[in-house]
Enzyme design. Structure first.
Site, short mmCIF file in Angstrom:
data_model
loop_
_atom_site.label_atom_id
_atom_site.label_comp_id
_atom_site.label_asym_id
_atom_site.label_seq_id
_atom_site.Cartn_x
_atom_site.Cartn_y
_atom_site.Cartn_z
CD GLN A 11 -4.52 16.13 2.26
OE1 GLN A 11 -4.58 15.36 3.21
NE2 GLN A 11 -5.26 15.97 1.17
CE LYS B 200 1.05 16.52 -1.29
NZ LYS B 200 0.46 15.35 -1.94
CE1 TYR C 270 -6.34 13.90 -1.75
CE2 TYR C 270 -6.57 12.57 0.23
CZ TYR C 270 -5.90 12.89 -0.94
OH TYR C 270 -4.78 12.17 -1.29
NE ARG D 35 -1.94 4.80 -5.32
CZ ARG D 35 -2.87 5.20 -4.47
NH1 ARG D 35 -3.27 4.40 -3.50
NH2 ARG D 35 -3.39 6.40 -4.55
CB THR E 52 -4.72 17.19 -2.13
OG1 THR E 52 -3.83 17.25 -1.02
CG2 THR E 52 -4.20 16.19 -3.16
CE1 TYR F 134 -2.99 3.21 0.79
CE2 TYR F 134 -1.65 3.45 2.76
CZ TYR F 134 -2.58 3.96 1.88
OH TYR F 134 -3.09 5.23 2.06
NE ARG G 31 0.17 6.67 -2.69
CZ ARG G 31 0.15 5.48 -2.11
NH1 ARG G 31 1.23 4.73 -2.14
NH2 ARG G 31 -0.92 5.03 -1.51
CG HIS H 108 -0.64 11.93 -5.06
ND1 HIS H 108 -1.48 12.93 -4.66
CD2 HIS H 108 -0.90 10.89 -4.22
CE1 HIS H 108 -2.22 12.52 -3.64
NE2 HIS H 108 -1.88 11.29 -3.34
C1 FMN Z 1 0.64 5.86 1.38
C2 FMN Z 1 0.51 7.26 0.86
C3 FMN Z 1 -0.65 7.97 1.13
C4 FMN Z 1 -0.77 9.30 0.67
N1 FMN Z 1 -1.87 10.01 1.02
C5 FMN Z 1 -1.97 11.31 0.65
C6 FMN Z 1 -3.06 12.09 1.12
O1 FMN Z 1 -3.92 11.64 1.87
N2 FMN Z 1 -3.13 13.38 0.69
C7 FMN Z 1 -2.19 13.92 -0.16
O2 FMN Z 1 -2.29 15.09 -0.53
N3 FMN Z 1 -1.13 13.20 -0.58
C8 FMN Z 1 -1.01 11.91 -0.19
N4 FMN Z 1 0.09 11.18 -0.58
C9 FMN Z 1 1.11 11.81 -1.42
C10 FMN Z 1 2.19 12.47 -0.56
O3 FMN Z 1 1.69 13.59 0.10
C11 FMN Z 1 3.38 12.95 -1.39
O4 FMN Z 1 2.92 13.78 -2.43
C12 FMN Z 1 4.20 11.81 -1.99
O5 FMN Z 1 4.25 10.70 -1.14
C13 FMN Z 1 5.60 12.32 -2.28
O6 FMN Z 1 6.38 11.38 -2.94
P1 FMN Z 1 7.38 10.37 -2.19
O7 FMN Z 1 6.48 9.36 -1.57
O8 FMN Z 1 8.21 9.84 -3.29
O9 FMN Z 1 8.14 11.16 -1.16
C14 FMN Z 1 0.25 9.88 -0.11
C15 FMN Z 1 1.40 9.15 -0.38
C16 FMN Z 1 1.56 7.86 0.12
C17 FMN Z 1 2.83 7.14 -0.15
#
Ligand code: FMN
Length: 415
Positions: free
Chosen positions: A152, A278, A154, A191, A182, A49, A305, A302
């Protein structure tokens, strides 16, 4: 770690903490060491995950490759000791231009994650962006990390943003220092690693997930202490005693899509502090945001992802900077694994670099101790990079000669 870095570590910690920090530095000196250990200690579904990306993980790989390709040229004969890495973001002082990006459900990596992240960020004086989908409320986050908490959100748009606006009111009332909206999740994407690991959508605690958890004793122990992670900031809007599956269904019903420009303008009116968007990758979106009074932009894909065709966010930073000049703070994220990566991001136009996955790796590897250890790694590595590059401060990074061959140029975006 050399003597100078050992001294640097010790400056912010008590003698005993510094000794423990040094022992960890020797054992697990990089973010990737934490990733390897996390993979062994976490349930497989939890690792997949947090670690998996969209499609074939190409976005994740592109982020890493693009960062690796940014070269910085040092100037020698100036700096003797590693300089401090402190900085100011939105008028507030931080120990370094490094922060924790928002993560939904970080308790999957290690139950109780939000509390450990908040405490570590407060102690290290680094910004911590608490996601709305978290196991502590925004009020609890502000109590744990009063000097460094960002919040943050949504898009909760039903009933004229009843939930969204109320969350903004609460974030303001408890003293969150910045609001992050975001915008880069307009669609639900797949994914594949998550799917293959047995996570189902809508979420269900299946027998396969339960059995997977039994294979990870440290994780299971933390689950016993912290309980199954719930998105508690949303409790006031849900019926009492909602089951895990029911609360997942509630969120699917209430939350979705990306904020429109009209909606962003409404949030701008309500939120009195720094407002950050974001997910901005296009310079025209950056200009539009600034014209609406947005103060900051997260240049991010992101973490790879959402869809793996997006540019590496580091490659978008120079064009975003050219578009907004000094009218907005630019925060880079996606792919950061070291303080050198933070130096790269700042040298090509960002004001700060945030990380998501690597903080989850740190939790999966070391539990409560993980986030502070990773913060130490990042801060000390950034300080060493400053010294190595001949910079006396973070500001001086902006003058370093950088070769960034894959950076997007304005004309690449079309009209
Ligand atoms: C498991 C997971 C959950 C995430 N959940 C959110 C979220 O709830 N809101 C959001 O704006 N970004 C979310 N992100 C994105 C992160 O804020 C961020 O943009 C991203 O992880 C940065 O890249 P990196 O993982 O390579 O450092 C999530 C990322 C991961 C890995």
């Amino acid at each position: 770690m050399d003597d100078q870095r050992q001294t640097a570590s010790a400056q912010t910690l008590s003698a005993r903490e510094a000794e423990a920090a040094l022992a960890l530095m020797r054992q697990l000196p990089t973010a990737f060491d934490l990733r390897g250990r996390a993979r062994k200690r976490m349930p497989n579904f939890a690792f997949e995950y947090m670690d998996g990306g969209a499609g074939a993980d190409l976005g994740i790989k592109r982020n890493w490759d693009a960062l690796d390709a940014v070269e910085l040229v040092p100037r020698y004969g100036k700096v003797v000791a590693p300089p401090p890495a402190d900085t100011t973001l939105f008028g507030r002082p931080y120990a370094a231009p490094i922060g924790v990006a928002p993560i939904g459900g970080p308790g999957t990596a290690f139950p109780g994650a939000e509390t450990h992240l908040a405490k570590a960020a407060q102690a290290a004086r680094l910004p911590y962006t608490l996601g709305v989908l978290s196991g502590i409320t925004v009020e609890q986050g502000a109590a744990l990390a009063p000097d460094v908490l960002w919040f943050q959100l949504y898009r909760f748009a039903r009933n004229d943003h009843k939930i969204g606006f109320d969350l903004v009111r609460r974030a303001q009332a408890c003293g969150a220092h910045a609001l992050v909206l975001t915008i880069d999740t307009p669609a639900r994407t797949i994914r594949p690693r998550e799917v293959r690991s047995g996570i189902v959508n809508p979420f269900k605690l299946t027998m396969r997930l339960r059995l997977g958890a039994l294979m990870a004793p440290a994780w299971l122990m933390a689950l016993r202490t912290s309980g199954i992670p719930r998105f508690v900031s949303l409790n006031p809007y849900m019926p009492a005693n909602t089951s895990l599956e029911e609360s997942a269904a509630f969120i699917r019903h209430e939350q979705g899509g990306a904020f429109t420009w009209e909606e962003i303008a409404k949030y701008r009116e309500r939120w009195k502090g720094p407002l950050i968007l974001k997910g901005v990758l296009h310079p025209a979106d950056a200009e539009r945001a600034v014209s609406l009074g947005v103060d900051g932009l997260f240049a991010t894909n992101h973490g790879g992802r959402q869809i793996d065709a997006l540019p590496a966010s580091i490659d978008a930073v120079p064009a975003l900077r050219a578009a907004v000049g000094n009218k907005a703070t630019i925060i880079f994220d996606s792919g950061m694994r070291s303080g050198v990566d933070a130096a790269r991001a700042i040298a090509v136009g960002a004001d700060a670099a945030f990380a998501g996955k690597s903080f989850l790796w740190s939790l999966g590897a070391l539990g409560a101790r993980g986030p502070r250890h990773l913060m130490n790694i990042y801060i000390e590595d950034l300080r060493a990079s400053l010294g190595q590059l001949g910079c006396k401060s973070v500001d001086e990074l902006r003058g370093v000669s950088a070769r960034h061959r894959n950076a997007w140029k304005r004309e690449d975006f079309g009209a």
